[in-house]
Design a protein around this motif. Structure first.
Motif, PDB file in Angstrom:
ATOM      1  N   LEU A 182       0.780  -1.112   0.082  1.00  0.00           N
ATOM      2  CA  LEU A 182      -0.041  -0.020   0.071  1.00  0.00           C
ATOM      3  C   LEU A 182       0.787   1.107  -0.020  1.00  0.00           C
ATOM      4  CD1 LEU A 182      -2.753  -1.000   2.562  1.00  0.00           C
ATOM      5  CD2 LEU A 182      -3.018  -0.790   0.018  1.00  0.00           C
ATOM      6  N   ILE A 183       2.000   1.367   0.942  1.00  0.00           N
ATOM      7  CA  ILE A 183       2.496   2.731   1.050  1.00  0.00           C
ATOM      8  C   ILE A 183       3.839   2.499   1.892  1.00  0.00           C
ATOM      9  CG2 ILE A 183       1.435   3.114   3.312  1.00  0.00           C
ATOM     10  CD1 ILE A 183       0.733   5.925   2.284  1.00  0.00           C
ATOM     11  N   TYR A 184       4.693   3.322   1.826  1.00  0.00           N
ATOM     12  CA  TYR A 184       6.073   3.143   2.178  1.00  0.00           C
ATOM     13  C   TYR A 184       6.640   4.634   2.849  1.00  0.00           C
ATOM     14  CZ  TYR A 184      11.168   3.080   2.625  1.00  0.00           C
ATOM     15  OH  TYR A 184      12.519   3.346   2.964  1.00  0.00           O
ATOM     16  N   GLN A 185       7.280   4.467   4.007  1.00  0.00           N
ATOM     17  CA  GLN A 185       7.565   5.813   4.520  1.00  0.00           C
ATOM     18  C   GLN A 185       8.832   5.569   5.008  1.00  0.00           C
ATOM     19  OE1 GLN A 185       5.533   8.777   5.745  1.00  0.00           O
ATOM     20  NE2 GLN A 185       7.463   9.870   6.036  1.00  0.00           N
ATOM     21  N   GLY A 186      10.021   6.364   4.434  1.00  0.00           N
ATOM     22  CA  GLY A 186      11.324   6.255   4.838  1.00  0.00           C
ATOM     23  C   GLY A 186      11.625   7.219   6.225  1.00  0.00           C
ATOM     24  N   SER A 187      12.562   6.715   7.044  1.00  0.00           N
ATOM     25  CA  SER A 187      12.431   7.452   8.246  1.00  0.00           C
ATOM     26  C   SER A 187      13.085   8.800   8.164  1.00  0.00           C
ATOM     27  CB  SER A 187      13.672   6.769   9.300  1.00  0.00           C
ATOM     28  OG  SER A 187      14.706   6.543   8.756  1.00  0.00           O
ATOM     29  N   TYR A 188      13.830   9.297   7.022  1.00  0.00           N
ATOM     30  CA  TYR A 188      14.285  10.581   6.812  1.00  0.00           C
ATOM     31  C   TYR A 188      13.196  11.263   5.923  1.00  0.00           C
ATOM     32  CZ  TYR A 188      18.700   8.903   8.645  1.00  0.00           C
ATOM     33  OH  TYR A 188      19.828   8.429   9.162  1.00  0.00           O
ATOM     34  N   ASP A 189      12.188  10.673   5.732  1.00  0.00           N
ATOM     35  CA  ASP A 189      11.061  11.505   4.957  1.00  0.00           C
ATOM     36  C   ASP A 189      10.449  12.629   5.896  1.00  0.00           C
ATOM     37  OD1 ASP A 189      10.054   8.524   3.062  1.00  0.00           O
ATOM     38  OD2 ASP A 189      11.819  10.068   2.699  1.00  0.00           O
ATOM     39  N   GLU A 190      10.486  13.506   5.294  1.00  0.00           N
ATOM     40  CA  GLU A 190       9.788  14.609   6.373  1.00  0.00           C
ATOM     41  C   GLU A 190       8.407  14.874   6.117  1.00  0.00           C
ATOM     42  OE1 GLU A 190      13.698  17.440   7.208  1.00  0.00           O
ATOM     43  OE2 GLU A 190      11.905  18.340   6.631  1.00  0.00           O
ATOM     44  N   GLN A 191       8.072  14.397   5.192  1.00  0.00           N
ATOM     45  CA  GLN A 191       6.504  14.534   4.572  1.00  0.00           C
ATOM     46  C   GLN A 191       5.903  13.209   4.934  1.00  0.00           C
ATOM     47  OE1 GLN A 191       4.974  16.544   1.197  1.00  0.00           O
ATOM     48  NE2 GLN A 191       5.763  18.615   2.592  1.00  0.00           N
ATOM     49  N   ASN A 192       4.573  13.051   5.295  1.00  0.00           N
ATOM     50  CA  ASN A 192       3.874  11.877   5.294  1.00  0.00           C
ATOM     51  C   ASN A 192       3.587  11.372   4.050  1.00  0.00           C
ATOM     52  OD1 ASN A 192       3.872  11.947   8.148  1.00  0.00           O
ATOM     53  ND2 ASN A 192       1.878  12.709   8.498  1.00  0.00           N
ATOM     54  N   ALA A 193       3.811  10.158   3.958  1.00  0.00           N
ATOM     55  CA  ALA A 193       3.455   9.527   2.574  1.00  0.00           C
ATOM     56  C   ALA A 193       2.056   9.165   2.410  1.00  0.00           C
ATOM     57  CB  ALA A 193       4.118   8.194   2.490  1.00  0.00           C
ATOM     58  N   THR A 194       1.797   9.633   0.929  1.00  0.00           N
ATOM     59  CA  THR A 194       0.401   9.292   0.577  1.00  0.00           C
ATOM     60  C   THR A 194       0.332   8.512  -0.649  1.00  0.00           C
ATOM     61  OG1 THR A 194       0.292  11.587  -0.669  1.00  0.00           O
ATOM     62  CG2 THR A 194      -0.263  11.300   1.794  1.00  0.00           C
ATOM     63  N   GLU A 195      -0.662   7.784  -0.800  1.00  0.00           N
ATOM     64  CA  GLU A 195      -0.798   7.144  -2.047  1.00  0.00           C
ATOM     65  C   GLU A 195      -2.451   7.079  -2.382  1.00  0.00           C
ATOM     66  OE1 GLU A 195       2.963   5.912  -3.228  1.00  0.00           O
ATOM     67  OE2 GLU A 195       0.998   5.783  -4.371  1.00  0.00           O
ATOM     68  N   GLY A 196      -2.977   7.938  -2.981  1.00  0.00           N
ATOM     69  CA  GLY A 196      -4.493   7.976  -3.165  1.00  0.00           C
ATOM     70  C   GLY A 196      -5.064   8.006  -1.937  1.00  0.00           C
ATOM     71  N   ARG A 197      -5.975   7.108  -1.599  1.00  0.00           N
ATOM     72  CA  ARG A 197      -6.932   7.251  -0.179  1.00  0.00           C
ATOM     73  C   ARG A 197      -5.993   6.842   1.021  1.00  0.00           C
ATOM     74  NH1 ARG A 197     -10.715   3.920   0.466  1.00  0.00           N
ATOM     75  NH2 ARG A 197     -10.146   2.544  -1.214  1.00  0.00           N
ATOM     76  N   TYR A 198      -4.880   6.381   0.616  1.00  0.00           N
ATOM     77  CA  TYR A 198      -4.087   5.981   1.932  1.00  0.00           C
ATOM     78  C   TYR A 198      -2.980   7.146   2.371  1.00  0.00           C
ATOM     79  CZ  TYR A 198      -5.802   1.358   0.205  1.00  0.00           C
ATOM     80  OH  TYR A 198      -6.488   0.358  -0.254  1.00  0.00           O
ATOM     81  N   SER A 199      -2.846   7.431   3.452  1.00  0.00           N
ATOM     82  CA  SER A 199      -1.686   8.101   3.964  1.00  0.00           C
ATOM     83  C   SER A 199      -1.115   7.497   5.329  1.00  0.00           C
ATOM     84  CB  SER A 199      -2.398   9.401   4.259  1.00  0.00           C
ATOM     85  OG  SER A 199      -3.119   9.531   5.072  1.00  0.00           O
ATOM     86  N   LEU A 200       0.300   7.700   5.342  1.00  0.00           N
ATOM     87  CA  LEU A 200       0.794   7.099   6.640  1.00  0.00           C
ATOM     88  C   LEU A 200       1.035   8.436   7.390  1.00  0.00           C
ATOM     89  CD1 LEU A 200       3.409   4.489   6.210  1.00  0.00           C
ATOM     90  CD2 LEU A 200       3.675   6.266   8.227  1.00  0.00           C
ATOM     91  N   ASN A 201       0.609   8.429   8.706  1.00  0.00           N
ATOM     92  CA  ASN A 201       0.537   9.291   9.760  1.00  0.00           C
ATOM     93  C   ASN A 201       1.967   8.978  10.670  1.00  0.00           C
ATOM     94  OD1 ASN A 201       0.615  11.317  11.653  1.00  0.00           O
ATOM     95  ND2 ASN A 201      -1.549  10.825  12.408  1.00  0.00           N
TER      96      ASN A 201
END
Lengths: 113, 114
Positions: free
Chosen positions: A48-67
């Motif tokens: 569904l979705i991926y977030q790297g630890s250094y990513d400053e913004q929350n990942a989003t993919e369509g209706r999915y977001s990672l808080n």
């Protein structure tokens, strides 16, 4: 100690509502990645979705977001405008140093019409 | 259809036997991953290969081994099978490594050890 904790074995949400699935993680690494996967009753696994630890913004993919809340070590999945097809098991996972990969126990989401 | 194929879809065998699970990644993907999903252990990462070389090892038992061939397909060999090895075995592929995100999963091989 559990590397990935999903405290909600089961969740219900009304169709068209938003839902948050909780995930907390445990690592002392500075560099890591967080994932969410969906497994419908048919059994296949869907990234569904991926977030790297250094990513400053929350990942989003369509209706999915990672808080992503780094200080709290949480990586909650938010599904907006739930659909009946969102009913499935959802797994949170983490990759850390040495490509070691850990899964949570999953949350079963049921979308109610 | 993810583009990742796994054969066989189902496998039933007896304790002590050896089986081979096969995975063909999506065209162009260099990384292959193997996962085990069982009722007892949940989802576990077993092993990753990148362009023919082992890149990462997870909770893979010594009785299990894997390899990735020059054409990038991969095989997972399970030997001296025990009842507890009954599980769904997934293969996944990605263009590069895991840290970058998207993986594509095959439909899985359901192994039953009797």
């Amino acid at each position: 100690a559990q590397k990935i904790t999903q405290t909600q074995p089961g969740m219900f949400v009304q169709e068209k509502e938003a839902v948050t699935l909780d995930c907390t993680y445990d690592t002392s690494d500075q560099s890591y990645g967080l994932f969410w996967y969906k497994q419908p009753s048919s059994g296949e696994m869907i990234f569904l979705i991926y977030q790297g630890s250094y990513d400053e913004q929350n990942a989003t993919e369509g209706r999915y977001s990672l808080n992503f809340q780094k200080a709290r070590k949480s990586a909650n999945l938010v599904i907006s405008a739930s659909q009946l097809g969102d009913s499935a098991m959802y797994f949170c996972a983490m990759i850390q140093t040495g490509n070691q990969f850990y899964f949570g126990t999953g949350t079963s989401l049921t979308v109610i019409p | 259809d993810s583009g990742v194929t796994q054969t066989p879809k189902h496998l039933i065998t007896a304790t002590g036997q050896r089986v081979t699970l096969r995975c063909s990644p999506r065209s162009g993907d260099l990384s292959v991953y193997w996962y085990q999903q069982s009722l007892d252990q949940g989802l576990q990462f077993l092993i990753q290969y990148y362009n023919g070389e082992e890149r990462a090892k997870g909770n893979i038992l010594e009785r299990f081994s894997a390899q990735q061939f020059p054409d990038l397909h991969s095989e997972l060999n399970l030997s001296s099978l025990e009842l507890g090895d009954s599980a769904l075995y997934f293969c996944a592929s990605s263009v590069v490594g895991l840290a970058g995100g998207e993986q594509f999963f095959g439909p899985g091989t359901r192994l039953t050890v009797l």
